[in-house]
Each structure stands twice: as C-alpha cells, then as structure tokens.
Design a protein around this motif. Sequence first.
Motif, PDB file in Angstrom:
ATOM      1  N   GLU A   1       0.894  -1.119  -0.208  1.00 36.68           N
ATOM      2  CA  GLU A   1       0.284   0.022   0.027  1.00 36.68           C
ATOM      3  C   GLU A   1       0.733   1.195  -0.056  1.00 36.68           C
ATOM      4  O   GLU A   1       1.855   1.334   0.737  1.00 36.68           O
ATOM      5  N   THR A   2       0.407   2.341  -0.456  1.00 35.81           N
ATOM      6  CA  THR A   2       1.087   3.544  -0.514  1.00 35.81           C
ATOM      7  C   THR A   2       0.798   4.159   0.925  1.00 35.81           C
ATOM      8  O   THR A   2      -0.202   4.070   1.427  1.00 35.81           O
TER       9      THR A   2
ATOM     10  N   ASP B   1       6.029   3.213  -0.998  1.00 39.07           N
ATOM     11  CA  ASP B   1       5.305   1.586  -0.849  1.00 39.07           C
ATOM     12  C   ASP B   1       5.702   1.190   0.799  1.00 39.07           C
ATOM     13  O   ASP B   1       6.823   1.258   1.225  1.00 39.07           O
ATOM     14  N   SER B   2       4.568   0.822   1.317  1.00 39.74           N
ATOM     15  CA  SER B   2       4.692   0.305   2.863  1.00 39.74           C
ATOM     16  C   SER B   2       5.483  -0.928   2.768  1.00 39.74           C
ATOM     17  O   SER B   2       6.394  -1.291   3.708  1.00 39.74           O
TER      18      SER B   2
END
Length: 228
Positions: A53-54, A86-87
Amino acid sequence: MSPVDFDSAWCATDLGAYRPCRYTYEHYPYESLPPLDSTEFTGTFQRLGGTGETVPELVMALSRLAENLAAKGVTLPRDFVTFQADSKLHYSLDEVSVTGCWTDISEPLPSPVEPGAFLVRFLRDQQDCVIWYLYLRPSGEAFVVHSCLDYAYEYEARRDGEETETDLDDPEEQRAAIFWCAPSFEEFACRFWIENRLWHALNGNDLSGLEPQVRDYLRHYAPPGMPA
C-alpha cells in the motif's frame, strides 16, 4: 555540453568464498557481475515480492521532492517513487542490508561535474563508507551512482566556509569520486536485495530457501566443483 561519462563499479561486500572482499566493501567491475534480465524491470518490483500500500506521509514527502526537482528541470523516475512511497518496499533494503545501510533521502544536490544535472541521495552505509544516489539529467535520463562523498555535507560545509578534504570545484576530482552502478533504480534495488540475501544464506550455511533465480546469481561465481 556532452554528458559526463563515469567509471562503472559495483560497491558491495563479499559473497562468502564465491566472491571475496578484502574490506567492508570492494569495488567490483560492473562487467563481472551476473547479468540481470532487464525485461523484469517494469516498475513493479516483483523480485522483491511486489508492492503493498502507498503511505500518504511518504507520498507527500516525495511530492515535495519532485516539485523541487521539477523547478530545476529534472524529474524523479517512476520506479523510485513507487518504491519509496510503498509500505512493503520503502525499508526493504535497510532490512536486508548486512552492513547496516539505511534509507536517507536528500534534497536535490547539484552535480559537481555536469551543469543542470542533480544528485538525490537515497541510501547510505552506517559509517558513510559508501553513499548511493540517483543521478538525474535534464534529458530525463536517471541512473544510480555511488560515492564515498556525502555531497549534502560537502555543499553545506562550503556554504558555511568550512574546509573539507575534497574540492567541489575540481571536476576531474569529482568525476573520479562518482561511480555508475545501475541503469535504473529498480535494477539497483534488485541486485542489492539479491546479494544481501545471498550473504545471509551463505553465512547461515543454508541456501535451501532461496529462489532458483537467486541461486543462479550465485552460480555465476561458482568455480567448477563448487556447489551453488
């Protein structure tokens, strides 16, 4: 003015008996490295497990950096933005690094050898033995270089009137201090990730958990009779 040509070298540590290293790091001729399949580098970082996820805070910081660079006539490469926002990916090089490297993104730094080009530091060794930068040209070209110099510090010291051990106004000295090491950020990240995973596996004496492509990378260095 023609673009500056840099000498090429990959700066890394050992891969056990497969690739010795005399010190913490060694400069290995780029042409001696295992080739990577350039068709894999589509900005999705599949070799590193793909994207997550962003992170809004990271997106905002990168947006500010991108705006700063755009005002100077250069752009951040899309693969770098994807990775750093990005995570899953943002700290993946820190987590795998065997020499304590850590992510540290700088503001734009003027190239000391090429007017109009800029450096953006993104990764550094814990003792600053080596520092990695994006090298950005007004043409849109972007690649990865490394140096033993922290150019953020060098420019700050010059602004403050402090003396340093390098001369930022000597283009030949500065060109010799910068080494080209990857044609794109994604290729750099992939090679860095592979090599550090290999180091962990070799030092743990267990290669069983490595993907076939990673084992193929090691096989490039294996002399006849040495298992990989």
